[in-house]
Design an enzyme around this catalytic site. Structure first.
Site, PDB file in Angstrom:
ATOM      1  N   ASN A  93       0.849  -1.198   0.000  1.00  0.00           N
ATOM      2  CA  ASN A  93       0.000   0.000   0.000  1.00  0.00           C
ATOM      3  C   ASN A  93       0.885   1.250   0.000  1.00  0.00           C
ATOM      4  O   ASN A  93       1.956   1.284   0.623  1.00  0.00           O
ATOM      5  CB  ASN A  93      -1.006  -0.001   1.159  1.00  0.00           C
ATOM      6  CG  ASN A  93      -0.408  -0.218   2.534  1.00  0.00           C
ATOM      7  OD1 ASN A  93       0.630  -0.868   2.676  1.00  0.00           O
ATOM      8  ND2 ASN A  93      -1.049   0.315   3.537  1.00  0.00           N
ATOM      9  N   CYS A 120      -4.071   0.605  -2.497  1.00  0.00           N
ATOM     10  CA  CYS A 120      -3.911  -0.656  -1.771  1.00  0.00           C
ATOM     11  C   CYS A 120      -2.838  -1.545  -2.401  1.00  0.00           C
ATOM     12  O   CYS A 120      -2.581  -1.479  -3.615  1.00  0.00           O
ATOM     13  CB  CYS A 120      -5.210  -1.447  -1.784  1.00  0.00           C
ATOM     14  SG  CYS A 120      -6.542  -0.716  -0.832  1.00  0.00           S
ATOM     15  N   GLU A 122      -2.919  -4.780  -3.022  1.00  0.00           N
ATOM     16  CA  GLU A 122      -3.409  -5.746  -4.024  1.00  0.00           C
ATOM     17  C   GLU A 122      -3.483  -5.106  -5.407  1.00  0.00           C
ATOM     18  O   GLU A 122      -3.140  -5.717  -6.411  1.00  0.00           O
ATOM     19  CB  GLU A 122      -4.797  -6.252  -3.638  1.00  0.00           C
ATOM     20  CG  GLU A 122      -4.860  -6.998  -2.322  1.00  0.00           C
ATOM     21  CD  GLU A 122      -5.170  -6.100  -1.140  1.00  0.00           C
ATOM     22  OE1 GLU A 122      -4.648  -4.957  -1.078  1.00  0.00           O
ATOM     23  OE2 GLU A 122      -5.930  -6.534  -0.269  1.00  0.00           O
ATOM     24  N   GLU A 141       0.367   5.183   0.633  1.00  0.00           N
ATOM     25  CA  GLU A 141      -0.561   6.226   1.074  1.00  0.00           C
ATOM     26  C   GLU A 141      -0.098   7.598   0.598  1.00  0.00           C
ATOM     27  O   GLU A 141       0.993   7.745   0.022  1.00  0.00           O
ATOM     28  CB  GLU A 141      -0.699   6.163   2.599  1.00  0.00           C
ATOM     29  CG  GLU A 141      -1.297   4.826   3.019  1.00  0.00           C
ATOM     30  CD  GLU A 141      -1.572   4.714   4.510  1.00  0.00           C
ATOM     31  OE1 GLU A 141      -1.117   5.575   5.294  1.00  0.00           O
ATOM     32  OE2 GLU A 141      -2.268   3.742   4.882  1.00  0.00           O
ATOM     33  N   CYS A 189     -10.515  -3.572  -4.043  1.00  0.00           N
ATOM     34  CA  CYS A 189      -9.520  -4.521  -4.572  1.00  0.00           C
ATOM     35  C   CYS A 189     -10.200  -5.776  -5.097  1.00  0.00           C
ATOM     36  O   CYS A 189      -9.788  -6.334  -6.114  1.00  0.00           O
ATOM     37  CB  CYS A 189      -8.493  -4.869  -3.500  1.00  0.00           C
ATOM     38  SG  CYS A 189      -7.370  -3.500  -3.187  1.00  0.00           S
ATOM     39  N   CYS A 229      -9.963  -5.298   0.580  1.00  0.00           N
ATOM     40  CA  CYS A 229     -11.107  -4.379   0.600  1.00  0.00           C
ATOM     41  C   CYS A 229     -11.979  -4.594  -0.638  1.00  0.00           C
ATOM     42  O   CYS A 229     -11.581  -5.250  -1.614  1.00  0.00           O
ATOM     43  CB  CYS A 229     -10.626  -2.936   0.677  1.00  0.00           C
ATOM     44  SG  CYS A 229     -10.057  -2.269  -0.896  1.00  0.00           S
TER      45      CYS A 229
HETATM   46  N1  THU Z   1      -5.250  -1.528   2.440  1.00  0.00           N
HETATM   47  C1  THU Z   1      -4.681  -2.346   1.498  1.00  0.00           C
HETATM   48  O1  THU Z   1      -3.555  -2.126   1.049  1.00  0.00           O
HETATM   49  N2  THU Z   1      -5.407  -3.412   1.079  1.00  0.00           N
HETATM   50  C2  THU Z   1      -6.643  -3.721   1.515  1.00  0.00           C
HETATM   51  O2  THU Z   1      -7.288  -4.607   0.965  1.00  0.00           O
HETATM   52  C3  THU Z   1      -7.193  -3.018   2.664  1.00  0.00           C
HETATM   53  C4  THU Z   1      -6.563  -1.723   2.991  1.00  0.00           C
HETATM   54  C5  THU Z   1      -4.487  -0.360   2.893  1.00  0.00           C
HETATM   55  C6  THU Z   1      -5.072   0.946   2.461  1.00  0.00           C
HETATM   56  C7  THU Z   1      -4.516   1.861   3.505  1.00  0.00           C
HETATM   57  O3  THU Z   1      -3.201   2.266   3.102  1.00  0.00           O
HETATM   58  C8  THU Z   1      -4.383   1.001   4.744  1.00  0.00           C
HETATM   59  O4  THU Z   1      -4.438  -0.340   4.290  1.00  0.00           O
HETATM   60  C9  THU Z   1      -5.477   1.234   5.767  1.00  0.00           C
HETATM   61  O5  THU Z   1      -6.722   1.160   5.191  1.00  0.00           O
END
Ligand code: THU
Length: 135
Positions: free
Chosen positions: A46, A57, A59, A48, A91, A88
């Protein structure tokens, strides 16, 4: 079905990648490893952003890396977080574009397999390319 060896490879790859996660806002690092039907593995983390919705994300980073290199058929993805969180909804939808027959391994940072499922199970009633009228 994945062999135990491939299962371990995917989880370990996701664990390794996870150290590159850029998650200063959530402090929730995610690592992913996506296996193509051609046998390649693409990892992702991920990423940000100070403008929160701009983040991405793990994935989808893995999937976009794969697609940008010509891969569109996926057989499995491992996702590693501190607590075995699940992919999520966005994704799930993004991955479903190229088929629902993708094994999903959800593991924690110790490499413990918390859940093994499939995209088909995680996204019932998926909206896909076949739902759009063809030109
Ligand atoms: N996140 C992912 O990378 N994958 C997911 O399927 C769920 C959430 C990340 C997004 C964000 O950077 C952090 O987790 C918190 O939501």
């Amino acid at each position: 079905m994945l062999t135990d060896e491939l299962r371990n490879t995917l989880i370990q790859t996701a664990i390794e990648a996870r150290k590159w996660a850029y998650a200063p806002y959530s402090n929730y690092a995610v690592g992913a490893a996506l296996l193509t039907t051609s046998g390649r593995v693409y990892d992702g983390v991920n990423v940000e952003n100070a403008a929160y919705p701009t983040g991405m994300c793990a994935e989808r980073v893995a999937m976009y890396k794969a697609v940008s290199e010509g891969e569109q058929r996926f057989s499995a993805i491992a996702v590693v977080t501190s607590n075995g969180g699940t992919p999520c909804g966005a994704c799930r939808q993004a991955l479903s574009e190229f088929g629902l027959d993708v094994q999903v391994l959800i593991a924690d940072e110790q490499g413990r397999l918390v859940q093994e499922t499939s995209l088909r199970e995680l996204l019932p009633g998926a909206f896909g390319p076949e739902d759009l009228p063809r030109k």
